[in-house]
Design a protein around this motif. Structure first.
Motif, PDB file in Angstrom:
ATOM      1  N   SER A 107       4.580  11.717  10.109  1.00 33.74           N
ATOM      2  CA  SER A 107       3.136  11.645   9.817  1.00 33.74           C
ATOM      3  C   SER A 107       2.815  10.390   9.006  1.00 33.74           C
ATOM      4  O   SER A 107       1.721   9.828   9.134  1.00 33.74           O
ATOM      5  CB  SER A 107       2.643  12.901   9.090  1.00 33.74           C
ATOM      6  OG  SER A 107       3.094  12.938   7.760  1.00 33.74           O
ATOM      7  N   LEU A 108       3.763   9.949   8.212  1.00 33.54           N
ATOM      8  CA  LEU A 108       3.527   8.721   7.441  1.00 33.54           C
ATOM      9  C   LEU A 108       3.544   7.502   8.369  1.00 33.54           C
ATOM     10  O   LEU A 108       2.703   6.603   8.245  1.00 33.54           O
ATOM     11  CB  LEU A 108       4.571   8.591   6.323  1.00 33.54           C
ATOM     12  CG  LEU A 108       4.370   7.440   5.341  1.00 33.54           C
ATOM     13  CD1 LEU A 108       2.986   7.456   4.697  1.00 33.54           C
ATOM     14  CD2 LEU A 108       5.449   7.452   4.252  1.00 33.54           C
ATOM     15  N   THR A 112       2.657   7.455  11.474  1.00 36.66           N
ATOM     16  CA  THR A 112       1.384   7.471  12.200  1.00 36.66           C
ATOM     17  C   THR A 112       0.238   6.955  11.340  1.00 36.66           C
ATOM     18  O   THR A 112      -0.582   6.145  11.788  1.00 36.66           O
ATOM     19  CB  THR A 112       1.054   8.913  12.670  1.00 36.66           C
ATOM     20  OG1 THR A 112       2.146   9.386  13.459  1.00 36.66           O
ATOM     21  CG2 THR A 112      -0.220   8.952  13.488  1.00 36.66           C
ATOM     22  N   ALA A 113       0.196   7.401  10.085  1.00 36.87           N
ATOM     23  CA  ALA A 113      -0.905   6.985   9.208  1.00 36.87           C
ATOM     24  C   ALA A 113      -0.841   5.483   8.926  1.00 36.87           C
ATOM     25  O   ALA A 113      -1.876   4.808   8.921  1.00 36.87           O
ATOM     26  CB  ALA A 113      -0.860   7.771   7.899  1.00 36.87           C
ATOM     27  N   GLU A 125      -1.906   3.632  12.181  1.00 34.59           N
ATOM     28  CA  GLU A 125      -3.345   3.700  12.460  1.00 34.59           C
ATOM     29  C   GLU A 125      -4.148   2.889  11.450  1.00 34.59           C
ATOM     30  O   GLU A 125      -5.172   2.296  11.804  1.00 34.59           O
ATOM     31  CB  GLU A 125      -3.816   5.160  12.468  1.00 34.59           C
ATOM     32  CG  GLU A 125      -3.205   5.947  13.620  1.00 34.59           C
ATOM     33  CD  GLU A 125      -3.989   7.209  13.950  1.00 34.59           C
ATOM     34  OE1 GLU A 125      -4.962   7.536  13.223  1.00 34.59           O
ATOM     35  OE2 GLU A 125      -3.641   7.875  14.937  1.00 34.59           O
ATOM     36  N   SER A 126      -3.690   2.859  10.215  1.00 32.38           N
ATOM     37  CA  SER A 126      -4.473   2.104   9.223  1.00 32.38           C
ATOM     38  C   SER A 126      -4.381   0.603   9.491  1.00 32.38           C
ATOM     39  O   SER A 126      -5.358  -0.124   9.327  1.00 32.38           O
ATOM     40  CB  SER A 126      -4.041   2.449   7.797  1.00 32.38           C
ATOM     41  OG  SER A 126      -2.905   1.724   7.417  1.00 32.38           O
ATOM     42  N   GLN A 150       0.828  -1.203   0.000  1.00 32.69           N
ATOM     43  CA  GLN A 150       0.000   0.000   0.000  1.00 32.69           C
ATOM     44  C   GLN A 150       0.864   1.256   0.000  1.00 32.69           C
ATOM     45  O   GLN A 150       0.567   2.214  -0.698  1.00 32.69           O
ATOM     46  CB  GLN A 150      -0.911   0.003   1.242  1.00 32.69           C
ATOM     47  CG  GLN A 150      -1.853   1.197   1.312  1.00 32.69           C
ATOM     48  CD  GLN A 150      -2.866   1.198   0.194  1.00 32.69           C
ATOM     49  OE1 GLN A 150      -3.639   0.286   0.033  1.00 32.69           O
ATOM     50  NE2 GLN A 150      -2.860   2.235  -0.633  1.00 32.69           N
ATOM     51  N   PHE A 151       1.935   1.244   0.783  1.00 27.16           N
ATOM     52  CA  PHE A 151       2.621   2.508   1.038  1.00 27.16           C
ATOM     53  C   PHE A 151       3.965   2.680   0.323  1.00 27.16           C
ATOM     54  O   PHE A 151       4.452   3.808   0.207  1.00 27.16           O
ATOM     55  CB  PHE A 151       2.776   2.716   2.544  1.00 27.16           C
ATOM     56  CG  PHE A 151       1.467   2.913   3.248  1.00 27.16           C
ATOM     57  CD1 PHE A 151       0.789   4.114   3.127  1.00 27.16           C
ATOM     58  CD2 PHE A 151       0.883   1.898   3.997  1.00 27.16           C
ATOM     59  CE1 PHE A 151      -0.437   4.305   3.766  1.00 27.16           C
ATOM     60  CE2 PHE A 151      -0.340   2.070   4.631  1.00 27.16           C
ATOM     61  CZ  PHE A 151      -1.005   3.281   4.515  1.00 27.16           C
ATOM     62  N   VAL A 152       4.577   1.588  -0.120  1.00 28.94           N
ATOM     63  CA  VAL A 152       5.839   1.755  -0.846  1.00 28.94           C
ATOM     64  C   VAL A 152       5.605   2.666  -2.058  1.00 28.94           C
ATOM     65  O   VAL A 152       4.606   2.545  -2.749  1.00 28.94           O
ATOM     66  CB  VAL A 152       6.420   0.380  -1.262  1.00 28.94           C
ATOM     67  CG1 VAL A 152       7.455   0.521  -2.362  1.00 28.94           C
ATOM     68  CG2 VAL A 152       7.047  -0.291  -0.048  1.00 28.94           C
ATOM     69  N   GLY A 153       6.512   3.609  -2.271  1.00 30.74           N
ATOM     70  CA  GLY A 153       6.374   4.560  -3.371  1.00 30.74           C
ATOM     71  C   GLY A 153       5.890   5.930  -2.919  1.00 30.74           C
ATOM     72  O   GLY A 153       5.978   6.902  -3.672  1.00 30.74           O
ATOM     73  N   THR A 154       5.400   6.021  -1.687  1.00 30.80           N
ATOM     74  CA  THR A 154       4.926   7.305  -1.174  1.00 30.80           C
ATOM     75  C   THR A 154       6.091   8.292  -1.027  1.00 30.80           C
ATOM     76  O   THR A 154       7.122   7.951  -0.466  1.00 30.80           O
ATOM     77  CB  THR A 154       4.283   7.118   0.223  1.00 30.80           C
ATOM     78  OG1 THR A 154       3.222   6.174   0.116  1.00 30.80           O
ATOM     79  CG2 THR A 154       3.732   8.424   0.758  1.00 30.80           C
ATOM     80  N   PRO A 155       5.931   9.514  -1.521  1.00 27.72           N
ATOM     81  CA  PRO A 155       6.954  10.537  -1.304  1.00 27.72           C
ATOM     82  C   PRO A 155       7.151  10.778   0.193  1.00 27.72           C
ATOM     83  O   PRO A 155       6.162  10.898   0.923  1.00 27.72           O
ATOM     84  CB  PRO A 155       6.373  11.783  -1.983  1.00 27.72           C
ATOM     85  CG  PRO A 155       5.420  11.246  -3.019  1.00 27.72           C
ATOM     86  CD  PRO A 155       4.847  10.000  -2.398  1.00 27.72           C
ATOM     87  N   THR A 165       8.565  14.622   6.917  1.00 31.59           N
ATOM     88  CA  THR A 165       7.210  14.056   6.845  1.00 31.59           C
ATOM     89  C   THR A 165       7.154  12.596   7.302  1.00 31.59           C
ATOM     90  O   THR A 165       6.068  12.013   7.360  1.00 31.59           O
ATOM     91  CB  THR A 165       6.674  14.114   5.396  1.00 31.59           C
ATOM     92  OG1 THR A 165       7.427  13.194   4.589  1.00 31.59           O
ATOM     93  CG2 THR A 165       6.814  15.506   4.799  1.00 31.59           C
ATOM     94  N   SER A 207      10.108  12.428   3.357  1.00 32.81           N
ATOM     95  CA  SER A 207      11.363  13.097   3.720  1.00 32.81           C
ATOM     96  C   SER A 207      11.519  13.016   5.232  1.00 32.81           C
ATOM     97  O   SER A 207      10.610  12.552   5.928  1.00 32.81           O
ATOM     98  CB  SER A 207      11.328  14.565   3.299  1.00 32.81           C
ATOM     99  OG  SER A 207      10.466  15.281   4.171  1.00 32.81           O
ATOM    100  N   GLU A 215      11.404   8.459  -1.903  1.00 37.90           N
ATOM    101  CA  GLU A 215      10.178   7.670  -1.919  1.00 37.90           C
ATOM    102  C   GLU A 215      10.350   6.536  -0.921  1.00 37.90           C
ATOM    103  O   GLU A 215      11.438   6.002  -0.778  1.00 37.90           O
ATOM    104  CB  GLU A 215       9.943   7.081  -3.304  1.00 37.90           C
ATOM    105  CG  GLU A 215       9.525   8.127  -4.286  1.00 37.90           C
ATOM    106  CD  GLU A 215       9.130   7.514  -5.623  1.00 37.90           C
ATOM    107  OE1 GLU A 215       9.193   6.280  -5.769  1.00 37.90           O
ATOM    108  OE2 GLU A 215       8.768   8.288  -6.510  1.00 37.90           O
TER     109      GLU A 215
END
Lengths: 117, 117, 117, 117
Positions: C35-36, C38-39, C42-43, C22-27, C32, C29, C71
């Motif tokens: 916050s990633l 945490t998201a 929580e998911s 789901q999350f690999v590839g998300t920009p 940030t 740094s 990424e």
């Protein structure tokens, strides 16, 4: 109000952003690259305003992990997409530039739609 | 320490979770479902400990949007995967149950590896 | 029939496979990453049978591209997840091993559910 | 050659396509929607030419499954993004229109960059 040309640009960029983040991370190898290219290509073709699309995955960048496969990285992708809104077409491309998977507008042009039918 | 059987279960579940979140959201239609099935199947086959995998997308659930296509939803997928760790095999499945895309262990069994070669 | 312990293993692995793809590839740094984390955390917590989950992204692996960000790569992730099915718990982990994002069972144990309430 | 205005449009559309296909499918609930909004927002902010971005997830569309959560659907997202290339800005939006997650150009305008520094 955006012109048809601007809308064609907008639509082309959506497709590049979309496929990138949909498919990056997919397990891939030299053996399976071709079926992945086809699937990406066909899935983009469905989206609105797409006239043409060509997807190519660079086998040369595939470094095998412990288990003999790689994951699709953005820099492996060369994608050309042409969108059309009204008579306005936009050809945009995703292609590796150094270490960055660059998306850019290649050319915009007018091509009257065939209205014979 | 986890047994081979437990590891086979672990590996099967990874594959189901992975493909689900990799491919859900992909634009798809009756025309392109088959290339997407092939690409998903081949990408999973690359992953460690996979013996067999079969992917099927339910065309019946495809409701066309404004532009004539759908997006892959989890409930559209029926996936059977068999993993093997040592002599232990696990057959697991993803399949719609009501509105939920259920993943479950179907059967674990021993199958001595062919060591003739 | 799979035991509760086997089902706990199965559920833990689904979560690791799922979040990875789901999350690999998300920009991402250094700014940030938190916050990633945490998201993602929580998911996963929402998914069935999850008792505990901890997500950590390795800032050290973030090599800035032309535009100053990275990424999310699988090897950046350390994730510990504990699932419980009945009294059986499974602690599984995703963590970089060399260049491979390894998922493994850490420990299975029994923990009687608190039934005072 | 594309104008700055056209490039601002191009960049805005990339972001909308990207986030859509990165995050659709993520488990979400009323409790976790806010951390997911933040993570999406921050991840887009990192990308080139982004001046502003605002992400909102429609809690009203969350129908709980068997286990009490939902998955992020494209139609749940309202995203406003403003990009700037040179003096040209583009404000684009992703928002549900009927059952379709529509992406569109809202407005393009010139805004001289502050060059006091």
């Amino acid at each position: 109000m955006a012109s048809e040309r601007e809308q064609a640009i907008f639509e082309a960029a959506i497709k590049l952003g979309a496929l990138y983040h949909q498919f990056v991370g997919t397990p891939v190898s030299r053996t399976t690259a071709s079926s992945l290219e086809t699937a990406i290509q066909e899935s983009i073709s469905l989206q609105p305003y797409v006239l043409e699309v060509h997807v190519s995955i660079d086998r040369g960048q595939m470094e095998e992990n412990l288990y003999g496969y790689s994951e699709l990285k953005g820099t492996m992708l060369t994608v050309d997409v042409v969108t059309r809104v009204g008579d306005a077409c936009c050809h945009a491309r995703l292609r590796r530039k150094g270490d960055y998977p660059l998306m850019e507008i290649i050319r915009c042009y007018e091509e009257p739609q065939n209205t014979d039918h």
